[in-house]
Design a protein around this motif. Sequence first.
Motif, PDB file in Angstrom:
ATOM      1  N   ARG A 172      58.639  72.127  45.689  1.00 27.48           N
ATOM      2  CA  ARG A 172      59.404  72.850  46.704  1.00 27.48           C
ATOM      3  C   ARG A 172      59.034  74.325  46.754  1.00 27.48           C
ATOM      4  NH1 ARG A 172      64.259  68.961  44.763  1.00 27.48           N
ATOM      5  NH2 ARG A 172      63.818  67.310  46.304  1.00 27.48           N
ATOM      6  N   SER A 175      55.804  74.540  48.536  1.00 29.81           N
ATOM      7  CA  SER A 175      56.072  74.394  49.968  1.00 29.81           C
ATOM      8  C   SER A 175      56.531  75.718  50.560  1.00 29.81           C
ATOM      9  CB  SER A 175      57.140  73.321  50.198  1.00 29.81           C
ATOM     10  OG  SER A 175      57.656  73.403  51.516  1.00 29.81           O
ATOM     11  N   GLN A 200      51.978  72.057  55.320  1.00 34.45           N
ATOM     12  CA  GLN A 200      52.739  71.187  54.427  1.00 34.45           C
ATOM     13  C   GLN A 200      52.023  69.869  54.143  1.00 34.45           C
ATOM     14  OE1 GLN A 200      55.348  72.186  52.789  1.00 34.45           O
ATOM     15  NE2 GLN A 200      55.461  74.134  53.877  1.00 34.45           N
ATOM     16  N   HIS A 234      58.382  69.427  54.085  1.00 32.00           N
ATOM     17  CA  HIS A 234      57.964  69.059  52.732  1.00 32.00           C
ATOM     18  C   HIS A 234      58.761  67.857  52.233  1.00 32.00           C
ATOM     19  CE1 HIS A 234      56.985  69.365  48.457  1.00 32.00           C
ATOM     20  NE2 HIS A 234      58.287  69.342  48.212  1.00 32.00           N
TER      21      HIS A 234
END
Length: 328
Positions: A172, A175, A200, A234
């Motif tokens: 994350r 991302s 992404q 993502h």
Amino acid sequence: MTFETADMIDEERVLATALKNAGVAVIAQDLELKVRWAHNLPSSWRGGSITGLSDDEFLAPADAEVAMTMKRQAMASGQPSHYEFRQGADDGGRWFSVWLDPQRGSDGIVSGIVSTIVEVTSQKHREQTLRTLLREVSHRSKNLLAIIQSIATQTGRYSGTIEVFLTRFRGRIQSLASSQDLVTSSNWRGATLNELVAGQVSRYCEDPAFSIRLKGVDPYLNPNAALHIGLALHELVINSLSHGALSRPNGYVGLSAALEDDEDGKRAILLNWHENTRVSESAIGDKRFGSVALERVVPASVEGEASLEFADGYLDYRLRIPEGNFEI
């Protein structure tokens, strides 16, 4: 080597030329602040000669009051001083930096004062621009840190072990970094939806254009929307790689972006992610971070609405992005 008098250089003319080329103005005044001589005055000041005049006769009243006060103080103390003043107001005003040097006669007594004046308007504008940029960077940094804190909290809440947490949190953050790179490269204007999708998906799929079939408009998203929608993409990509269309050979996802008007006549973008999936709705009943982000965090960040549905082997995610978050 000698020169005839007729060939001698006019020192005053040379001085005036040098001051003009350097953008410097000089005013010499007596103890009564009457001008003895002046060179290269700013064009915004009184036109023509100011010899014999005092400051209140060639400057605006407020500017003249400050100038005369500063000059009298410098002559009284016998020490050089410096001040700045702004001529005019708002963005059209001009800034000047003034150095004051008391002048002494052969007896050592102060006999007047010399003012050296340089316009610093461009420098002031650069300083103001820099201050504005620093405030903007500070504001955006705080927003980014708040997003990271939210990601860490939610990821920790729905991760059973530290290993799972680290894997999910790392993905994350990467991302977020990918979206942030796009925003930064655009001088903080934002990013297009197509750029976000490519950023992404390219980390996981060899052919992003095949894997994610994007149709419709390609809105330019503002920085806040770009960061949060990038995070939503993502989560959708990771889920699809694990349980959905991207987990199968030659699998792909349909992603559409449609421009529509709401009941108040305001524009909005309806983003729709649609794919085949093996996951049932009950399988995400524990509200893992992915679904929390998709249904709550992302729509709240753009003041929009979202829905995540599973039906007949399909995953359907819809995100409504109100105007103010994008440009077409």
